[in-house]
Write a protein that holds these residues in place. Sequence first.
Motif, PDB file in Angstrom:
ATOM      1  N   HIS A 136       0.717  -1.261   0.106  1.00  0.00           N
ATOM      2  CA  HIS A 136      -0.017  -0.176  -0.104  1.00  0.00           C
ATOM      3  C   HIS A 136       0.832   1.430   0.077  1.00  0.00           C
ATOM      4  O   HIS A 136       0.425   2.558   0.021  1.00  0.00           O
ATOM      5  N   MET A 137       2.312   1.090   0.179  1.00  0.00           N
ATOM      6  CA  MET A 137       3.004   2.217   0.196  1.00  0.00           C
ATOM      7  C   MET A 137       3.693   2.579  -1.188  1.00  0.00           C
ATOM      8  O   MET A 137       3.787   1.652  -1.866  1.00  0.00           O
ATOM      9  N   SER A 138       3.929   3.842  -1.386  1.00  0.00           N
ATOM     10  CA  SER A 138       4.633   4.296  -2.745  1.00  0.00           C
ATOM     11  C   SER A 138       6.077   3.522  -2.586  1.00  0.00           C
ATOM     12  O   SER A 138       6.511   3.213  -1.606  1.00  0.00           O
ATOM     13  N   VAL A 139       6.788   3.797  -3.826  1.00  0.00           N
ATOM     14  CA  VAL A 139       8.248   3.492  -3.760  1.00  0.00           C
ATOM     15  C   VAL A 139       8.862   4.220  -2.866  1.00  0.00           C
ATOM     16  O   VAL A 139       9.826   3.737  -1.782  1.00  0.00           O
ATOM     17  N   PHE A 140       8.672   5.457  -2.854  1.00  0.00           N
ATOM     18  CA  PHE A 140       9.151   6.546  -1.842  1.00  0.00           C
ATOM     19  C   PHE A 140       9.279   6.106  -0.644  1.00  0.00           C
ATOM     20  O   PHE A 140      10.012   6.053   0.217  1.00  0.00           O
ATOM     21  N   ASP A 141       8.041   5.892  -0.263  1.00  0.00           N
ATOM     22  CA  ASP A 141       7.649   5.392   1.138  1.00  0.00           C
ATOM     23  C   ASP A 141       8.119   4.261   1.729  1.00  0.00           C
ATOM     24  O   ASP A 141       8.762   4.051   2.733  1.00  0.00           O
ATOM     25  N   ASN A 142       8.086   3.155   0.555  1.00  0.00           N
ATOM     26  CA  ASN A 142       8.944   1.940   0.894  1.00  0.00           C
ATOM     27  C   ASN A 142      10.457   2.161   1.198  1.00  0.00           C
ATOM     28  O   ASN A 142      10.996   1.566   2.292  1.00  0.00           O
ATOM     29  N   MET A 143      11.105   3.085   0.333  1.00  0.00           N
ATOM     30  CA  MET A 143      12.465   3.201   0.718  1.00  0.00           C
ATOM     31  C   MET A 143      12.665   4.230   1.896  1.00  0.00           C
ATOM     32  O   MET A 143      13.635   3.840   2.689  1.00  0.00           O
ATOM     33  N   ALA A 144      11.692   4.983   2.182  1.00  0.00           N
ATOM     34  CA  ALA A 144      12.044   5.716   3.224  1.00  0.00           C
ATOM     35  C   ALA A 144      11.615   5.213   4.664  1.00  0.00           C
ATOM     36  O   ALA A 144      12.024   5.763   5.732  1.00  0.00           O
ATOM     37  N   TYR A 145      10.660   4.165   4.714  1.00  0.00           N
ATOM     38  CA  TYR A 145      10.200   3.650   5.905  1.00  0.00           C
ATOM     39  C   TYR A 145      11.138   3.373   7.073  1.00  0.00           C
ATOM     40  O   TYR A 145      10.918   4.048   8.302  1.00  0.00           O
ATOM     41  N   GLY A 146      12.329   2.788   6.830  1.00  0.00           N
ATOM     42  CA  GLY A 146      13.238   2.321   7.601  1.00  0.00           C
ATOM     43  C   GLY A 146      13.965   3.713   8.473  1.00  0.00           C
ATOM     44  O   GLY A 146      14.197   3.691   9.409  1.00  0.00           O
ATOM     45  N   LEU A 147      13.975   4.527   7.436  1.00  0.00           N
ATOM     46  CA  LEU A 147      14.515   5.975   7.982  1.00  0.00           C
ATOM     47  C   LEU A 147      13.610   6.596   8.967  1.00  0.00           C
ATOM     48  O   LEU A 147      14.090   7.368   9.968  1.00  0.00           O
ATOM     49  N   LYS A 148      12.507   6.744   8.559  1.00  0.00           N
ATOM     50  CA  LYS A 148      11.408   7.482   9.305  1.00  0.00           C
ATOM     51  C   LYS A 148      11.431   6.939  10.859  1.00  0.00           C
ATOM     52  O   LYS A 148      11.425   7.352  11.777  1.00  0.00           O
ATOM     53  N   ILE A 149      11.262   5.358  10.776  1.00  0.00           N
ATOM     54  CA  ILE A 149      11.333   4.727  12.089  1.00  0.00           C
ATOM     55  C   ILE A 149      12.548   5.048  12.852  1.00  0.00           C
ATOM     56  O   ILE A 149      12.267   5.178  14.169  1.00  0.00           O
ATOM     57  N   LYS A 150      13.539   5.232  12.305  1.00  0.00           N
ATOM     58  CA  LYS A 150      14.672   5.539  12.952  1.00  0.00           C
ATOM     59  C   LYS A 150      14.803   7.294  13.602  1.00  0.00           C
ATOM     60  O   LYS A 150      15.740   7.525  14.133  1.00  0.00           O
ATOM     61  N   GLY A 151      13.891   7.823  12.715  1.00  0.00           N
ATOM     62  CA  GLY A 151      13.831   9.220  13.346  1.00  0.00           C
ATOM     63  C   GLY A 151      14.626  10.130  12.261  1.00  0.00           C
ATOM     64  O   GLY A 151      14.952  11.120  12.898  1.00  0.00           O
ATOM     65  N   VAL A 152      15.128   9.754  11.426  1.00  0.00           N
ATOM     66  CA  VAL A 152      16.142  10.738  10.487  1.00  0.00           C
ATOM     67  C   VAL A 152      15.285  11.810   9.945  1.00  0.00           C
ATOM     68  O   VAL A 152      13.815  11.679   9.729  1.00  0.00           O
ATOM     69  N   ALA A 153      15.796  12.929  10.052  1.00  0.00           N
ATOM     70  CA  ALA A 153      15.111  14.081   9.523  1.00  0.00           C
ATOM     71  C   ALA A 153      14.699  14.057   8.195  1.00  0.00           C
ATOM     72  O   ALA A 153      15.075  13.520   7.129  1.00  0.00           O
ATOM     73  N   LYS A 154      13.369  14.839   7.835  1.00  0.00           N
ATOM     74  CA  LYS A 154      12.785  14.803   6.607  1.00  0.00           C
ATOM     75  C   LYS A 154      13.429  14.993   5.415  1.00  0.00           C
ATOM     76  O   LYS A 154      13.270  14.344   4.509  1.00  0.00           O
ATOM     77  N   ALA A 155      13.995  16.062   5.642  1.00  0.00           N
ATOM     78  CA  ALA A 155      14.897  16.638   4.298  1.00  0.00           C
ATOM     79  C   ALA A 155      16.261  15.357   4.115  1.00  0.00           C
ATOM     80  O   ALA A 155      16.480  15.251   2.890  1.00  0.00           O
ATOM     81  N   GLU A 156      16.689  15.024   5.016  1.00  0.00           N
ATOM     82  CA  GLU A 156      17.706  14.045   5.000  1.00  0.00           C
ATOM     83  C   GLU A 156      17.252  12.789   4.340  1.00  0.00           C
ATOM     84  O   GLU A 156      17.755  12.189   3.479  1.00  0.00           O
ATOM     85  N   ILE A 157      15.996  12.348   4.748  1.00  0.00           N
ATOM     86  CA  ILE A 157      15.355  11.362   4.226  1.00  0.00           C
ATOM     87  C   ILE A 157      15.150  11.473   2.551  1.00  0.00           C
ATOM     88  O   ILE A 157      15.287  10.537   1.730  1.00  0.00           O
ATOM     89  N   GLU A 158      14.576  12.657   2.329  1.00  0.00           N
ATOM     90  CA  GLU A 158      14.212  13.029   0.893  1.00  0.00           C
ATOM     91  C   GLU A 158      15.376  12.951   0.049  1.00  0.00           C
ATOM     92  O   GLU A 158      15.494  12.382  -0.967  1.00  0.00           O
ATOM     93  N   ARG A 159      16.701  13.561   0.722  1.00  0.00           N
ATOM     94  CA  ARG A 159      17.959  13.470   0.058  1.00  0.00           C
ATOM     95  C   ARG A 159      18.555  11.878  -0.475  1.00  0.00           C
ATOM     96  O   ARG A 159      18.684  11.466  -1.321  1.00  0.00           O
TER      97      ARG A 159
END
Length: 362
Positions: free
Chosen positions: A91-114
């Motif tokens: 149900h998640m986009s490619v972006f969210d699939n790739m970002a998921y682990g980083l979000k959980i770790k609390g990495v900053a949004k801009a850094e995740i995007e980069r």
Amino acid sequence: MADIEIRSVRKTYPGAKEEVIKGIDCKVADGEFLVMLGPSGCGKSTLLRMVAGLEVISKGEIAIGGRVVNNLEPKDRDIAMVFQNYALYPHMSVFDNMAYGLKIKGVAKAEIERRVKESAGLLGLADFLDRKPRQLSGGQRQRVAMGRAIVREPKVFLFDEPLSNLDAKLRTQMRVEIRKLQGRLGITSLYVTHDQVEAMTLGDRLMVMNGGAAEQVGTPLEIYHKPASMFVAGFIGSPAMNFLPGRVTADGAAVELPGGQVVQTDRVRQGAAGRPVTIGVRPEHLRPAGENDQGHTFVVQVDLVEALGADTVVHGAAPGFVEPILARLPGSAQVKVGDRLDLAIAEGELHLFDPTTGRALP
Ligand SMILES: Nc1ncnc2c1ncn2[C@@H]1O[C@H](COP(=O)(O)OP(=O)(O)O)[C@@H](O)[C@H]1O
Ligand SMILES: [Mg+2]
């Protein structure tokens, strides 16, 4: 920067009597790509999972970047793992699939995007970031799984048969991509597979495993040209190496095969007369004998010819042999069923093994 050191590592699963990893030592250099190759059940995943921290190390030590990790949680080991079943969130986009682990770790949004954008660029996924996994091809999905590992910027990549669910063509393509990507990122990698071609093409070095032990560690060509055992020799190369059991002749200068044919070789040492030895020769190292090959030959009766275009694989029967002897000849070879074929072995391509231990003779 991270090398990996595996020191006398052993594994016994809780409740099991037998060890499944029986003392393995190996050093993987920083940036190196090491492939662990072996048949199903030999302990490849177990060893990899001990490096990952997903299995307890029963004995011995594993160090990553000089730090012993035996008691570290997987998340504290600076590793990222890519599995066969890469299970993207549907149900998640490619972006969210790739970002998921980083979000959980609390990495900053801009850094995740980069990081996600950078990895997507590397993987050719930049135009697919809004898609759902079901809108991707098998290869693209596998790339997303890789991306998920890359965005974590780990010190070590661990791969457990990541390509086995893909069809043959895609597997070949992804193999090349993984190799290039790893070269570009320079991240130390451990890669598990049971596929010898995959292992040979991917690895800087291979560890060939058998029954929980490392039979040989070396570059693909070392392993191909100087196999340490019959197991390794038979596992690498297709069609597989021929094994011809025999005995050293009385003069110690040749090996007598079961049907009475004698193959000369200077490799047998004096004083070894009567000793059982097994000759190993790869199908691609057998060729129709010429005048100068006298003594280094044996005769087979052709009972099957596989014309593959570039090569012709000939199956020959020899007296005293149950298994056919295979020779890979050029596609232009004129051979037909029923022919008597005199096959020559080049001295440098003849291997000798101790039939009892299976080890290569010096
Ligand atoms: N969780 C477990 N508990 C008990 N035995 C296991 C477990 N996982 C694997 N094994 C056994 O350990 C051996 C090695 O398995 P594995 O590492 O998965 O081999 P491979 O990856 O080379 O196919 C096999 O005999 C397998 O049955
Ligand atoms: Mg496995």
